[in-house]
Design a protein around this motif. Structure first.
Motif, mmCIF file in Angstrom:
data_model
loop_
_atom_site.group_PDB
_atom_site.id
_atom_site.type_symbol
_atom_site.label_atom_id
_atom_site.label_comp_id
_atom_site.label_asym_id
_atom_site.label_seq_id
_atom_site.Cartn_x
_atom_site.Cartn_y
_atom_site.Cartn_z
ATOM 1 N N TYR A 143 0.823 -1.246 -0.069
ATOM 2 C CA TYR A 143 -0.079 0.042 0.111
ATOM 3 C C TYR A 143 0.956 1.187 0.061
ATOM 4 N N ILE A 144 2.015 1.257 0.768
ATOM 5 C CA ILE A 144 2.818 2.306 0.786
ATOM 6 C C ILE A 144 3.420 2.622 -0.492
ATOM 7 N N HIS A 145 3.855 1.536 -1.076
ATOM 8 C CA HIS A 145 4.790 1.636 -2.262
ATOM 9 C C HIS A 145 3.665 1.948 -3.545
ATOM 10 N N LEU A 146 2.226 1.737 -3.451
ATOM 11 C CA LEU A 146 1.349 2.268 -4.503
ATOM 12 C C LEU A 146 1.212 3.614 -4.073
ATOM 13 N N ALA A 147 0.921 4.212 -2.715
ATOM 14 C CA ALA A 147 0.951 5.646 -2.437
ATOM 15 C C ALA A 147 1.972 6.369 -2.949
ATOM 16 N N PHE A 148 3.237 5.879 -2.706
ATOM 17 C CA PHE A 148 4.503 6.438 -3.052
ATOM 18 C C PHE A 148 4.586 6.835 -4.419
ATOM 19 N N SER A 149 4.294 5.894 -5.315
ATOM 20 C CA SER A 149 4.441 5.855 -6.702
ATOM 21 C C SER A 149 3.398 6.699 -7.322
ATOM 22 N N LEU A 150 2.033 6.669 -6.713
ATOM 23 C CA LEU A 150 0.965 7.501 -7.186
ATOM 24 C C LEU A 150 1.343 9.162 -6.937
ATOM 25 N N SER A 151 1.882 9.256 -5.834
ATOM 26 C CA SER A 151 2.245 10.483 -5.440
ATOM 27 C C SER A 151 3.489 11.400 -6.313
ATOM 28 N N VAL A 152 4.543 10.257 -6.743
ATOM 29 C CA VAL A 152 5.506 10.921 -7.650
ATOM 30 C C VAL A 152 4.945 11.041 -8.908
ATOM 31 N N LEU A 153 3.923 10.414 -9.645
ATOM 32 C CA LEU A 153 3.335 10.510 -10.723
ATOM 33 C C LEU A 153 2.414 11.800 -10.537
ATOM 34 N N SER A 154 1.920 12.077 -9.657
ATOM 35 C CA SER A 154 1.403 13.295 -9.295
ATOM 36 C C SER A 154 2.012 14.442 -9.304
ATOM 37 N N ALA A 155 3.250 14.527 -8.743
ATOM 38 C CA ALA A 155 3.943 15.505 -8.718
ATOM 39 C C ALA A 155 4.621 15.700 -10.145
ATOM 40 N N THR A 156 5.098 14.871 -10.875
ATOM 41 C CA THR A 156 5.528 14.940 -11.989
ATOM 42 C C THR A 156 4.587 15.647 -12.950
ATOM 43 N N LEU A 157 3.252 15.397 -13.058
ATOM 44 C CA LEU A 157 2.160 15.967 -13.867
ATOM 45 C C LEU A 157 2.126 17.402 -13.313
ATOM 46 N N VAL A 158 2.059 17.742 -11.912
ATOM 47 C CA VAL A 158 2.108 18.886 -11.300
ATOM 48 C C VAL A 158 3.167 19.849 -12.114
ATOM 49 N N SER A 159 4.343 19.353 -12.123
ATOM 50 C CA SER A 159 5.448 19.863 -12.737
ATOM 51 C C SER A 159 5.413 20.200 -14.093
ATOM 52 N N ALA A 160 4.600 19.276 -14.882
ATOM 53 C CA ALA A 160 4.332 19.337 -16.318
ATOM 54 C C ALA A 160 3.161 20.397 -16.465
ATOM 55 N N VAL A 161 2.310 20.726 -15.690
ATOM 56 C CA VAL A 161 1.537 22.014 -15.680
ATOM 57 C C VAL A 161 2.521 23.157 -15.582
ATOM 58 N N VAL A 162 3.377 23.279 -14.864
ATOM 59 C CA VAL A 162 4.268 24.386 -14.492
ATOM 60 C C VAL A 162 4.956 24.650 -15.879
ATOM 61 N N MET A 163 5.517 23.529 -16.302
ATOM 62 C CA MET A 163 6.201 23.685 -17.650
ATOM 63 C C MET A 163 5.290 24.074 -18.660
ATOM 64 N N LEU A 164 4.376 23.580 -18.978
ATOM 65 C CA LEU A 164 3.340 23.888 -19.941
ATOM 66 C C LEU A 164 2.557 25.473 -19.811
ATOM 67 N N LEU A 165 2.549 25.858 -18.464
ATOM 68 C CA LEU A 165 1.987 27.273 -18.424
ATOM 69 C C LEU A 165 3.256 28.090 -19.080
ATOM 70 N N PHE A 166 4.496 28.044 -19.095
ATOM 71 C CA PHE A 166 5.590 28.939 -19.418
ATOM 72 C C PHE A 166 5.691 28.620 -20.978
ATOM 73 N N MET A 167 5.829 27.263 -21.514
ATOM 74 C CA MET A 167 5.480 27.088 -22.743
ATOM 75 C C MET A 167 4.266 27.788 -23.546
ATOM 76 N N ALA A 168 3.135 27.620 -22.962
ATOM 77 C CA ALA A 168 2.091 28.408 -23.702
ATOM 78 C C ALA A 168 2.574 29.790 -23.630
ATOM 79 N N ASN A 169 2.943 30.566 -22.806
ATOM 80 C CA ASN A 169 3.167 32.023 -22.778
ATOM 81 C C ASN A 169 4.549 32.165 -23.787
ATOM 82 N N ILE A 170 5.530 31.424 -23.658
ATOM 83 C CA ILE A 170 6.620 31.754 -24.738
ATOM 84 C C ILE A 170 6.126 31.302 -25.973
ATOM 85 N N GLN A 171 5.416 30.383 -26.432
ATOM 86 C CA GLN A 171 5.167 29.932 -27.764
ATOM 87 C C GLN A 171 3.729 30.691 -28.392
ATOM 88 N N SER A 172 3.045 31.440 -27.538
ATOM 89 C CA SER A 172 1.826 31.825 -27.642
ATOM 90 C C SER A 172 0.958 30.916 -28.250
#
Length: 156
Positions: A78-107
């Motif tokens: 259960y902990i391993h599953l929670a850990f994996s899901l949390s890391v994937l969630s953080a990765t996607l949130v990081s992608a959100v930040v990256m996409l925000l900047f890409m959308a602005n830079i690339q219009s």
């Protein structure tokens, strides 16, 4: 107004928008710390039980050790599953930040991709918390069954 000034102001707005997901990443990192500590305690307990199991010749005692080791393995899953899901969630949130900047830079309008990444990140985080709750339930159930504190009189 000068185009450079507009770009700087637009970038400042993007940075303000990106701050909330960055704080979310910090919260997920704290959750990962909790999960790591829980997994470390489970691992330490399992190693202790395995050492006892190797040195004991008492059948009943070995059976109780094996039962507790199985419970610890379930908790670790259960902990391993929670850990994996949390890391994937953080990765996607990081992608959100990256996409925000890409959308602005690339219009480019990446609103749908940003929303989708954020929603999936939230679903993964919810599932991670549910998995953590499952592990806590298993830990409590193990304690209630007498595998932990078996020798303590609780006055019931």
């Amino acid at each position: 107004m000068n185009t450079d000034v507009v770009n700087i102001l637009t970038m400042a707005k993007v940075i303000q928008t990106a701050v909330a997901p960055v704080f979310l990443i910090t919260g997920i990192a704290a959750t990962l710390g909790v999960l790591s500590n829980r997994l470390a305690r489970i691992t330490d307990r399992a190693r202790t039980l395995e050492r006892k199991l190797k040195t004991s010749s008492d059948e009943d005692f070995n059976h109780s050790l094996t039962t507790e080791l199985r419970a610890l393995l379930k908790r670790a899953r259960y902990i391993h599953l929670a850990f994996s899901l949390s890391v994937l969630s953080a990765t996607l949130v990081s992608a959100v930040v990256m996409l925000l900047f890409m959308a602005n830079i690339q219009s480019v309008n990446l609103g749908t991709a940003i929303a989708l990444c954020f929603m999936i990140a939230m679903v993964l985080l919810i599932l991670a918390f549910i998995s953590l709750l499952g592990e806590v339930y298993l830990a409590f159930r193990s304690m209630r069954r007498g595998m932990i504190f078996a020798d303590i009189d609780l006055g019931e």
